[in-house]
Motif scaffolding. Structure first.
Motif, PDB file in Angstrom:
ATOM      1  N   ASP A 182       0.025  -5.490  13.297  1.00 54.24           N
ATOM      2  CA  ASP A 182      -1.087  -4.576  12.973  1.00 54.24           C
ATOM      3  C   ASP A 182      -0.697  -3.588  11.882  1.00 54.24           C
ATOM      4  O   ASP A 182      -1.480  -3.332  10.954  1.00 54.24           O
ATOM      5  CB  ASP A 182      -1.532  -3.800  14.217  1.00 54.24           C
ATOM      6  N   ASP A 183       0.485  -3.004  11.996  1.00 52.07           N
ATOM      7  CA  ASP A 183       0.932  -2.043  10.981  1.00 52.07           C
ATOM      8  C   ASP A 183       1.133  -2.713   9.631  1.00 52.07           C
ATOM      9  O   ASP A 183       0.788  -2.159   8.588  1.00 52.07           O
ATOM     10  CB  ASP A 183       2.236  -1.374  11.429  1.00 52.07           C
ATOM     11  N   GLU A 184       1.683  -3.905   9.679  1.00 51.39           N
ATOM     12  CA  GLU A 184       1.898  -4.677   8.436  1.00 51.39           C
ATOM     13  C   GLU A 184       0.547  -5.021   7.792  1.00 51.39           C
ATOM     14  O   GLU A 184       0.395  -4.995   6.571  1.00 51.39           O
ATOM     15  CB  GLU A 184       2.683  -5.949   8.760  1.00 51.39           C
ATOM     16  N   ALA A 185      -0.445  -5.327   8.618  1.00 51.01           N
ATOM     17  CA  ALA A 185      -1.778  -5.651   8.112  1.00 51.01           C
ATOM     18  C   ALA A 185      -2.403  -4.444   7.421  1.00 51.01           C
ATOM     19  O   ALA A 185      -3.003  -4.576   6.344  1.00 51.01           O
ATOM     20  CB  ALA A 185      -2.675  -6.135   9.241  1.00 51.01           C
ATOM     21  N   ALA A 186      -2.257  -3.271   8.013  1.00 49.04           N
ATOM     22  CA  ALA A 186      -2.823  -2.057   7.403  1.00 49.04           C
ATOM     23  C   ALA A 186      -2.144  -1.768   6.065  1.00 49.04           C
ATOM     24  O   ALA A 186      -2.815  -1.438   5.073  1.00 49.04           O
ATOM     25  CB  ALA A 186      -2.659  -0.878   8.348  1.00 49.04           C
ATOM     26  N   ARG A 187      -0.831  -1.915   6.026  1.00 49.48           N
ATOM     27  CA  ARG A 187      -0.095  -1.672   4.780  1.00 49.48           C
ATOM     28  C   ARG A 187      -0.475  -2.702   3.720  1.00 49.48           C
ATOM     29  O   ARG A 187      -0.693  -2.372   2.551  1.00 49.48           O
ATOM     30  CB  ARG A 187       1.411  -1.712   5.074  1.00 49.48           C
ATOM     31  N   ALA A 188      -0.575  -3.968   4.127  1.00 51.43           N
ATOM     32  CA  ALA A 188      -0.914  -5.031   3.178  1.00 51.43           C
ATOM     33  C   ALA A 188      -2.339  -4.857   2.657  1.00 51.43           C
ATOM     34  O   ALA A 188      -2.602  -5.074   1.476  1.00 51.43           O
ATOM     35  CB  ALA A 188      -0.763  -6.391   3.845  1.00 51.43           C
ATOM     36  N   ARG A 189      -3.259  -4.452   3.524  1.00 51.27           N
ATOM     37  CA  ARG A 189      -4.643  -4.239   3.074  1.00 51.27           C
ATOM     38  C   ARG A 189      -4.726  -3.095   2.072  1.00 51.27           C
ATOM     39  O   ARG A 189      -5.496  -3.154   1.111  1.00 51.27           O
ATOM     40  CB  ARG A 189      -5.550  -3.980   4.271  1.00 51.27           C
ATOM     41  N   ALA A 190      -3.961  -2.041   2.306  1.00 53.72           N
ATOM     42  CA  ALA A 190      -3.944  -0.923   1.355  1.00 53.72           C
ATOM     43  C   ALA A 190      -3.415  -1.391  -0.002  1.00 53.72           C
ATOM     44  O   ALA A 190      -3.973  -1.035  -1.052  1.00 53.72           O
ATOM     45  CB  ALA A 190      -3.092   0.216   1.906  1.00 53.72           C
ATOM     46  N   LEU A 191      -2.346  -2.191   0.014  1.00 55.87           N
ATOM     47  CA  LEU A 191      -1.808  -2.729  -1.239  1.00 55.87           C
ATOM     48  C   LEU A 191      -2.825  -3.634  -1.927  1.00 55.87           C
ATOM     49  O   LEU A 191      -3.000  -3.581  -3.151  1.00 55.87           O
ATOM     50  CB  LEU A 191      -0.519  -3.507  -0.972  1.00 55.87           C
ATOM     51  N   LEU A 192      -3.498  -4.475  -1.131  1.00 52.78           N
ATOM     52  CA  LEU A 192      -4.503  -5.384  -1.694  1.00 52.78           C
ATOM     53  C   LEU A 192      -5.669  -4.620  -2.296  1.00 52.78           C
ATOM     54  O   LEU A 192      -6.166  -4.984  -3.371  1.00 52.78           O
ATOM     55  CB  LEU A 192      -5.030  -6.328  -0.613  1.00 52.78           C
ATOM     56  N   ASN A 193      -6.132  -3.579  -1.614  1.00 57.11           N
ATOM     57  CA  ASN A 193      -7.250  -2.789  -2.146  1.00 57.11           C
ATOM     58  C   ASN A 193      -6.892  -2.153  -3.478  1.00 57.11           C
ATOM     59  O   ASN A 193      -7.685  -2.171  -4.428  1.00 57.11           O
ATOM     60  CB  ASN A 193      -7.679  -1.722  -1.139  1.00 57.11           C
ATOM     61  N   GLU A 194      -5.688  -1.607  -3.564  1.00 61.60           N
ATOM     62  CA  GLU A 194      -5.243  -1.000  -4.818  1.00 61.60           C
ATOM     63  C   GLU A 194      -5.116  -2.051  -5.916  1.00 61.60           C
ATOM     64  O   GLU A 194      -5.561  -1.847  -7.048  1.00 61.60           O
ATOM     65  CB  GLU A 194      -3.912  -0.299  -4.599  1.00 61.60           C
ATOM     66  N   TYR A 195      -4.513  -3.195  -5.578  1.00 59.14           N
ATOM     67  CA  TYR A 195      -4.358  -4.271  -6.553  1.00 59.14           C
ATOM     68  C   TYR A 195      -5.723  -4.769  -7.040  1.00 59.14           C
ATOM     69  O   TYR A 195      -5.927  -4.962  -8.241  1.00 59.14           O
ATOM     70  CB  TYR A 195      -3.575  -5.437  -5.945  1.00 59.14           C
TER      71      TYR A 195
END
Length: 120
Positions: free
Chosen positions: A50-63
């Motif tokens: 879950d934590d990894e998903a939140a971090r990855a989604r934040a990176l994806l949104n910025e990208y």
């Protein structure tokens, strides 16, 4: 439980490569499923945590925000250079290919409608 981060259907190879590089640079533990050739499965990037998903989604949104801006600017640059989009620019760039595609569509439509036209 796995978290689906992004659908890979209709994603260009350069974008998928950039996302892989982004995840690897930020040490996101992800896995990837490829889309099927016939469009049945969508494929995508996944994570388990879950934590990894939140971090990855934040990176994806910025990208994706950055990619949106760069693609818009590239589109504006192409328009400024006279490389328009649409049917007229396609006809100007590839007249034979466009004519062949139009003829193929007419033939396919004619063959498809032929049984109905014979009824009347």
């Amino acid at each position: 439980m796995p978290h689906h981060l992004m659908n890979l259907r209709h994603v260009p190879d350069d974008e998928a490569d950039e996302i892989r590089s982004l995840f690897e640079a930020h040490e996101v533990r992800y896995y990837e499923t490829p889309p099927s050739k016939w469009g049945i499965s969508m494929g995508g990037f996944w994570v388990h945590d879950d934590d990894e998903a939140a971090r990855a989604r934040a990176l994806l949104n910025e990208y994706q925000q950055q990619r949106l801006e760069t693609q818009r600017q590239a589109f504006r640059d192409r328009l400024a250079a006279g490389e328009g989009t649409g049917i007229w620019s396609m006809i100007r760039r590839r007249p034979v290919r466009t004519l062949a595609a139009v003829l193929a569509m007419v033939v396919i439509a004619g063959i498809s409608l032929l049984p109905f036209l014979r009824l009347g």
